[in-house]
Design an enzyme around this catalytic site. Structure first.
Site, PDB file in Angstrom:
ATOM      1  N   CYS A  92       0.841  -1.196   0.000  1.00 17.45           N
ATOM      2  CA  CYS A  92       0.000   0.000   0.000  1.00 17.45           C
ATOM      3  C   CYS A  92       0.877   1.247   0.000  1.00 17.45           C
ATOM      4  O   CYS A  92       1.872   1.305   0.723  1.00 17.45           O
ATOM      5  CB  CYS A  92      -0.875  -0.025   1.263  1.00 17.45           C
ATOM      6  N   HIS A 151      -8.824  -4.130  -2.487  1.00  9.70           N
ATOM      7  CA  HIS A 151      -7.898  -3.343  -1.653  1.00  9.70           C
ATOM      8  C   HIS A 151      -8.362  -1.880  -1.561  1.00  9.70           C
ATOM      9  O   HIS A 151      -8.438  -1.309  -0.469  1.00  9.70           O
ATOM     10  CB  HIS A 151      -6.485  -3.445  -2.253  1.00  9.70           C
ATOM     11  N   GLU A 152      -8.692  -1.293  -2.712  1.00 10.59           N
ATOM     12  CA  GLU A 152      -9.093   0.123  -2.729  1.00 10.59           C
ATOM     13  C   GLU A 152     -10.460   0.312  -2.079  1.00 10.59           C
ATOM     14  O   GLU A 152     -10.694   1.305  -1.381  1.00 10.59           O
ATOM     15  CB  GLU A 152      -9.094   0.670  -4.164  1.00 10.59           C
ATOM     16  N   HIS A 196     -10.188   0.713   1.601  1.00 11.76           N
ATOM     17  CA  HIS A 196      -9.750   2.045   2.047  1.00 11.76           C
ATOM     18  C   HIS A 196     -10.945   2.953   2.358  1.00 11.76           C
ATOM     19  O   HIS A 196     -10.886   3.777   3.280  1.00 11.76           O
ATOM     20  CB  HIS A 196      -8.903   2.736   0.967  1.00 11.76           C
TER      21      HIS A 196
HETATM   22 ZN    ZN Z   1      -3.692   0.901  -0.091  1.00 12.84          ZN
END
Ligand code: ZN
Length: 180
Positions: free
Chosen positions: A116, A164-165, A168
């Protein structure tokens, strides 16, 4: 976006990358852990502030040589991220606004060497679905529904980038999802 977020975005030139927030900074971490807010659909297409932000975020991703970046990573807590389409020729950058995961594989895998831009000098294996059904709006406000596949580091891991995004935006980091 809040007035404070618009101010942050407009502080720099449209082609200037933004500062990427880091977990090692206490104040940055607070923003990274915050749940982001939806953007109203009618405020996507003809919103110069949002289009300005998308341009700067794209420049930031390019500068950092990443495969994805989420708005909170530059201090803007809205439901928007960019992901690189490793599943398409020439790997275009896709804008995802108000994304949802509407379905996923039964099976989970350990994705090797997740990393990340906000977590320096650390990589680890994270628990991910092998595919996800997703919905989001692009920068023109058009609704896109598709299945994203791919979890191979060597070839295509577009489905993993999206997961993954997406995390966030919920204030979740890949370090929360490490395999045992
Ligand atoms: Zn990330």
């Amino acid at each position: 976006m809040t007035q404070k977020e618009i101010k942050l975005v407009k502080e720099g030139d449209i082609n200037q990358p933004m500062r990427v927030l880091l977990v090692t900074d206490e104040q940055d971490l607070k923003t990274l852990r915050k749940k982001s807010k939806n953007i109203r659909n009618e405020e996507i297409k003809d919103n110069p502030d949002l289009q300005y932000f998308i341009q700067r975020l794209t420049r930031t991703l390019d500068e950092e040589m990443g495969v994805g970046i989420a708005a909170p990573q530059v201090g803007v807590n809205v439901n928007l991220f960019l992901f690189v389409r490793l599943d398409k020729p020439d790997y275009p950058v896709q804008v995802a606004i108000n994304p949802k995961i509407t379905g996923h594989s039964k099976e989970m895998i350990c994705f090797e060497d997740d990393g990340c831009l906000s977590i320096p000098d650390f990589s680890g294996n994270s628990k991910r679905w092998t595919w996800v059904d997703v919905e989001y709006r692009n920068e023109k406000g058009e609704l896109i529904k598709e299945r994203l596949e791919g979890y191979s580091r060597k070839d295509n891991f577009t489905g993993i980038i999206f997961q993954h995004e997406f995390d966030h935006l919920q204030g979740v980091l890949f370090t929360d999802k490490l395999c045992d």
